[in-house]
Design an enzyme around this catalytic site. Structure first.
Site, PDB file in Angstrom:
ATOM      1  N   HIS A  71      50.733  31.024  52.184  1.00 49.26           N
ATOM      2  CA  HIS A  71      50.889  31.754  53.445  1.00 49.26           C
ATOM      3  C   HIS A  71      49.540  32.095  54.074  1.00 49.26           C
ATOM      4  CE1 HIS A  71      49.534  35.577  51.715  1.00 49.26           C
ATOM      5  NE2 HIS A  71      50.236  35.249  50.638  1.00 49.26           N
TER       6      HIS A  71
ATOM      7  N   GLU B  59      56.084  35.920  45.395  1.00 50.49           N
ATOM      8  CA  GLU B  59      54.884  36.227  44.623  1.00 50.49           C
ATOM      9  C   GLU B  59      55.256  36.914  43.308  1.00 50.49           C
ATOM     10  OE1 GLU B  59      52.165  35.637  43.455  1.00 50.49           O
ATOM     11  OE2 GLU B  59      50.819  35.977  45.155  1.00 50.49           O
TER      12      GLU B  59
END
Length: 247
Positions: free
Chosen positions: A38, A113
């Site tokens: 990202h 994550e």
């Protein structure tokens, strides 16, 4: 590539910026997966642990997403886009999907994550003082060490993320697809594909990484940590979070 903070790891036939890379045909016995980290967030910039907290892209991160999207829009036959369900990944993925046509983004929470327990929300500089047990667990050489406060061990992260990507790959044998995820998650994927060779440097925001996953579940790395598209756009001064212990 950004001095000592990055190193591109590539094998013959890799996908290069401005190049159409390897042609993936329906006869190919593997899925080509372009894994993208990202774009930058304020917490990346400020060196603050994010983990699974839902932090949005900042201005630089949105511009990084546009830069990587413009690069991938030049690649042929991207047939699907997958993403972690966290905003920073999903917004990056949506930018890519728009540039590649009218593709929908499929969310997969298993691409999130690493959950880092009591460290989430802390600044790097204060973590060892405020949560010493959690900080010690994060830095532990033991892959089965869970982080206090509900955090995952590296092994838990590894099995979650590699299983998710393997399942996605088996749906797309013969295809080229994009997956947007996070720094520690990508370190788990890297270790699955190349357990004995570790590229130097951090996994950079909006970097392009290419994996091949074969029908028999063999994995290989074709390109790792390429940010040449950001170099051209002028975004290499920030966004250098990433790596096995970063979130």
């Amino acid at each position: 590539m950004a001095g000592s903070d990055s190193e591109v790891f590539a094998l013959p036939g890799c996908l290069k910026n401005g190049d159409r890379g390897m042609v993936v045909s329906q006869e190919s016995k593997y899925a080509e997966i372009i894994v993208v980290r990202h774009g930058e967030t304020d917490w990346n910039r400020d060196k603050r642990f994010q983990g699974q907290l839902d932090v949005e892209l900042n201005h630089t991160g949105r511009q990084q997403a546009v830069a990587v999207a413009e690069r991938l829009a030049r690649e042929p036959r991207i047939s699907a886009v997958y993403s972690s369900d966290l905003k920073r990944a999903f917004d990056t993925a949506e930018t890519i999907a728009r540039s590649c046509g009218t593709l929908d983004v499929t969310k997969d929470s298993n691409l999130r994550e690493r959950h880092i327990g009591d460290l989430q929300g802390l600044f790097f500089r204060e973590a060892s003082r405020m949560k010493p047990r959690a900080y010690k667990a994060l830095l532990s050489k033991s892959d089965d060490k869970e982080i206090p406060g509900g955090g995952e061990s590296f092994n838990q992260l590894y099995h979650r993320c590699t299983s998710a990507l393997a399942n996605i790959a088996q749906k797309h044998i013969g295809d080229r697809i994009v997956v947007v995820t996070h720094g520690a998650a990508m370190e788990a994927l890297r270790r699955r594909a190349s357990p004995h060779v570790r590229p130097e440097g951090k996994i950079l925001n909006a970097s392009v990484n290419v994996l091949h996953i074969w029908e028999d579940d063999q994995w290989s790395i074709k390109l790792w940590n390429d940010v040449s598209h950001l170099e051209q756009a002028g975004f290499l001064d920030s966004g250098f979070g990433g790596g096995g212990n970063s979130c």
